[in-house]
Each structure stands twice: as C-alpha cells, then as structure tokens.
Design a protein around this motif. Sequence first.
Motif, short mmCIF file in Angstrom:
data_model
loop_
_atom_site.label_atom_id
_atom_site.label_comp_id
_atom_site.label_asym_id
_atom_site.label_seq_id
_atom_site.Cartn_x
_atom_site.Cartn_y
_atom_site.Cartn_z
N ASN A 192 0.84 -1.21 0.00
CA ASN A 192 0.00 0.00 0.00
C ASN A 192 0.87 1.25 0.00
O ASN A 192 1.98 1.26 0.53
CB ASN A 192 -0.89 0.03 1.23
CG ASN A 192 -2.15 -0.82 1.10
OD1 ASN A 192 -3.23 -0.40 1.48
ND2 ASN A 192 -2.01 -2.03 0.58
N TYR A 193 0.33 2.33 -0.55
CA TYR A 193 0.96 3.64 -0.47
C TYR A 193 -0.13 4.69 -0.48
O TYR A 193 -1.27 4.43 -0.89
CB TYR A 193 1.95 3.85 -1.63
CG TYR A 193 1.30 3.99 -2.99
CD1 TYR A 193 1.21 5.22 -3.63
CD2 TYR A 193 0.77 2.87 -3.66
CE1 TYR A 193 0.62 5.35 -4.89
CE2 TYR A 193 0.17 2.99 -4.90
CZ TYR A 193 0.10 4.23 -5.51
OH TYR A 193 -0.50 4.34 -6.75
N GLY A 194 0.19 5.89 0.00
CA GLY A 194 -0.78 6.96 0.03
C GLY A 194 -0.64 7.79 1.30
O GLY A 194 0.37 7.72 2.01
N PRO A 195 -1.66 8.61 1.62
CA PRO A 195 -1.59 9.51 2.78
C PRO A 195 -1.48 8.77 4.11
O PRO A 195 -1.97 7.65 4.25
CB PRO A 195 -2.92 10.28 2.70
CG PRO A 195 -3.36 10.16 1.29
CD PRO A 195 -2.87 8.83 0.82
N TYR A 196 -0.83 9.43 5.06
CA TYR A 196 -0.74 9.01 6.45
C TYR A 196 0.15 7.78 6.69
O TYR A 196 0.06 7.14 7.73
CB TYR A 196 -2.13 8.70 7.04
CG TYR A 196 -3.07 9.88 7.07
CD1 TYR A 196 -2.91 10.91 8.00
CD2 TYR A 196 -4.13 9.98 6.16
CE1 TYR A 196 -3.78 11.99 8.04
CE2 TYR A 196 -5.00 11.06 6.19
CZ TYR A 196 -4.82 12.06 7.13
OH TYR A 196 -5.68 13.14 7.15
N GLN A 197 1.03 7.45 5.76
CA GLN A 197 1.91 6.29 5.98
C GLN A 197 3.10 6.68 6.83
O GLN A 197 3.74 7.70 6.60
CB GLN A 197 2.38 5.71 4.64
CG GLN A 197 3.09 4.37 4.80
CD GLN A 197 3.33 3.67 3.47
OE1 GLN A 197 3.44 4.31 2.42
NE2 GLN A 197 3.38 2.35 3.50
N PHE A 198 3.41 5.85 7.82
CA PHE A 198 4.52 6.12 8.74
C PHE A 198 5.83 6.11 7.96
O PHE A 198 6.07 5.24 7.12
CB PHE A 198 4.55 5.06 9.84
CG PHE A 198 5.37 5.45 11.03
CD1 PHE A 198 4.86 6.31 11.99
CD2 PHE A 198 6.66 4.98 11.20
CE1 PHE A 198 5.62 6.69 13.10
CE2 PHE A 198 7.43 5.34 12.29
CZ PHE A 198 6.90 6.20 13.24
N PRO A 199 6.72 7.08 8.23
CA PRO A 199 7.90 7.28 7.37
C PRO A 199 9.05 6.31 7.57
O PRO A 199 10.18 6.63 7.22
CB PRO A 199 8.33 8.72 7.71
CG PRO A 199 7.83 8.97 9.07
CD PRO A 199 6.53 8.20 9.17
N GLU A 200 8.78 5.10 8.08
CA GLU A 200 9.79 4.05 8.01
C GLU A 200 9.63 3.24 6.72
O GLU A 200 10.55 2.53 6.31
CB GLU A 200 9.67 3.12 9.21
CG GLU A 200 8.41 2.26 9.21
CD GLU A 200 8.28 1.39 10.44
OE1 GLU A 200 9.18 1.43 11.30
OE2 GLU A 200 7.26 0.69 10.57
N LYS A 201 8.47 3.35 6.07
CA LYS A 201 8.20 2.61 4.85
C LYS A 201 8.79 3.34 3.65
O LYS A 201 9.07 4.55 3.69
CB LYS A 201 6.69 2.41 4.68
CG LYS A 201 6.05 1.56 5.79
CD LYS A 201 6.66 0.16 5.86
CE LYS A 201 6.08 -0.68 6.99
NZ LYS A 201 4.76 -1.22 6.71
N LEU A 202 8.97 2.62 2.55
CA LEU A 202 9.80 3.09 1.45
C LEU A 202 9.40 4.47 0.92
O LEU A 202 10.23 5.39 0.86
CB LEU A 202 9.75 2.07 0.30
CG LEU A 202 10.55 2.47 -0.96
CD1 LEU A 202 12.04 2.53 -0.66
CD2 LEU A 202 10.26 1.50 -2.10
N ILE A 203 8.15 4.65 0.53
CA ILE A 203 7.77 5.89 -0.16
C ILE A 203 7.87 7.12 0.74
O ILE A 203 8.52 8.11 0.36
CB ILE A 203 6.39 5.74 -0.82
CG1 ILE A 203 6.53 4.82 -2.04
CG2 ILE A 203 5.81 7.09 -1.22
CD1 ILE A 203 5.23 4.47 -2.73
N PRO A 204 7.28 7.13 1.95
CA PRO A 204 7.45 8.33 2.78
C PRO A 204 8.88 8.54 3.25
O PRO A 204 9.31 9.68 3.43
CB PRO A 204 6.49 8.09 3.96
CG PRO A 204 6.24 6.64 3.97
CD PRO A 204 6.33 6.17 2.56
N LEU A 205 9.64 7.45 3.44
CA LEU A 205 11.04 7.59 3.81
C LEU A 205 11.83 8.28 2.71
O LEU A 205 12.59 9.23 2.95
CB LEU A 205 11.64 6.21 4.11
CG LEU A 205 13.16 6.18 4.37
CD1 LEU A 205 13.50 6.89 5.67
CD2 LEU A 205 13.67 4.73 4.40
N VAL A 206 11.65 7.81 1.48
CA VAL A 206 12.36 8.40 0.35
C VAL A 206 11.89 9.83 0.13
O VAL A 206 12.71 10.73 -0.15
CB VAL A 206 12.15 7.55 -0.92
CG1 VAL A 206 12.67 8.28 -2.16
CG2 VAL A 206 12.87 6.20 -0.76
#
Length: 357
Positions: A192-206
């Motif tokens: 999953n990807y999109g709003p409100y994802q915790f920034p340890e996951k790939l997309i918000p981290l990058v």
Amino acid sequence: MEKRIVLVTGGCGFIGCNFVRLVRQRLPQWRVINLDKLTYAGNLQSLADLPEGDEYRFVLGDISDRALVARLFAEEAIDTVVHFAAESHVDRSIVGPDEFIATNIGGTFSLLQAAREQWAKAPTADGASRRFLHVSTDEVYGSLGETGLFSETTAYDPRSPYSASKAASDHLVSAYFHTYGLPTLVTNCSNNYGPYQFPEKLIPLVFNNALHGRELPVYGDGKNVRDWLYVTDHCEALLAVLERGEPGRRYNIGGNNEMTNIEVVSLLCDILDDRVGPLSEGSHRRSLITYVRDRQGHDRRYAIDATRIRDEIGWQPSVVRFADGLAATVDWYLTHRDWLEAVIDGSYQDYYREMYG
C-alpha cells in the motif's frame, strides 16, 4: 450497506485510519469503534478531526487484552470486525520478532475468541449480518521468480518473522471458520501507499530524505519487485468484501502495478524535482540514490492475481497508473508537512500524553 457496529483494530495506523475516514464519509449510519494501542506507528492525530459520539468512538487498548476486547463486544454489541492491528515492518521483525509473535498471532487469537464467545450468546438466524474481516499481506506467499502471480490457492511460504506471524494468524482465522462456523473473511493485499503512511516505509522515507537532500538508501540492486496498491483503493475493496464476500473465502487485493524499488525511488525523485525544483546547483534528486547491503531474507518479487475479487465481487482499482497515485501521494505529503515533521521529531506523541497521560 446495512447498518453495522464495527470494531476496527489498529484504526490509527496507516491503512486503518484511511479505512475509518472512508467509512465516516461513505457510511455515516455505521458506528465505528477504533481500538488502537498507539504504538509508535499509531498516530491519533491522523483522526483528530473526527469527533467522538454516536458514530465514532476511540478506545486506547491492546487487542491482546482479552478482558477489554470481551467488554467492548458486550458493551457495543459489535457485529463486524475489521482487523488491521499488526506489527508490520519487516526490518523490525528481523531485529526483534517478539512483538510480532505476540501481537500478530496472540492478538488475533484474542479477537477470534471474543467474537466466537460473544456472538454465540446472541446468535442470529444464519449469521449473515456478522463478519470478521482479517486484513493480511501478500508476503505470506513468499517470493516469486520473474514470472507468475500469487493467487488464493498459492501455498504459503513466509520468509521473515513478520510474514510468518501473519501467515499463522491467517491460518487461525481460517480454522475458526471451519471449526466454529465463525463468519470470517481474509484479504491478502499488495504494498500500500498513500496519505498518512509512517515514514519508516519506502515511499514516505524516500520522500522525506529526498525533500531534504539526504541519501536515499536502496537495498541490494534495487530490482526487487512489488505490486503497488493505492490505500483508498484497498479500503474500497475491503468494504466490497464486507458487503459481498463469502465467509470462509480469501481474496487477494492488488493494484496491477508492478514496479522495481529503484523505479519507485527514481520516479519519486522526478516528481519532487518537478514539484519543488531540483537540489542546489541544479543537481537532480536521483543523484542521492545510494545502494546498501541487501536485507536478510529479502523476497525478490511479489505480484497479485486479483481475478477472484474482480469476478466474484466486482472490485477493481481506480488508480490505474502508479505514476498518478505516486504524484497524488507526494502532493499530500507536501501539503501536510506538519503531520510528517511531527512524526519524525516524535512530537505527535505529545498529543497522546495530553489526551491520556
């Protein structure tokens, strides 16, 4: 859809909060009880604008607390469970698997027992109005080669403590259907990807690193493949499964968007360059990409066959092009930098302390 009293576990997490928001928007006749332990990845501020009342209630608590869970079932006359609550970060499961076993297996057992016991006290004519929806992952299937897709009949072959704990909970849910007749449903989704994802996951981290000109770590050769699913599409699919799914069945949910990790990172860099301009001196954000040692037990490829949910339930993702969904995600983070910064500096937890001590 008929009125429901829904226990959403982990409703302050990434997918959970998007699901709660979708229900409040689309199904105002439902009452939602959000049970969340508020561990590091549960962010109460993601739902701070939802007032509590007849339609929504937040409960701070652990799904493994059997007395609490039983009390909620009795107090609220819960007829539907949507079970998101889980430890979900593979890297963390490799370093410390204990919490993954306790929450993902023990917590699921606690919920199943409560549903079984409480629903047996007030049975319906055919059980049709009750549902226990267990939200799982495609990682339980293991790793694919260059071809092939995960279907609902693919043998389980988990490769990390995280995926093994989710596989065990899937089997528990299935067992409660076959043994006790509990009206369970299992969904296995892709990334999953999109709003409100915790920034340890790939997309918000990058996103965060690229925004600030920091290195962008990519595991191995960057060619591990994932099927990407926009989070709102996932939540729509879950509602469709609740309405039209057959108890005892499993449904794979995918976005039909296979991408290598390096393609995802590179595209995100390009979108950010377009939105906010390149880095100083005109250098592009792709120059920040750094390859690092591969993760232990890193699955090479995941890909979902979503034929069953399409043919039996009539669901298909609305975000057809990954580039469109990623651009929308980047735009959300750019306009919600305060949310992201509060997570990164830890100040989002101040709200918990203010509310609950």
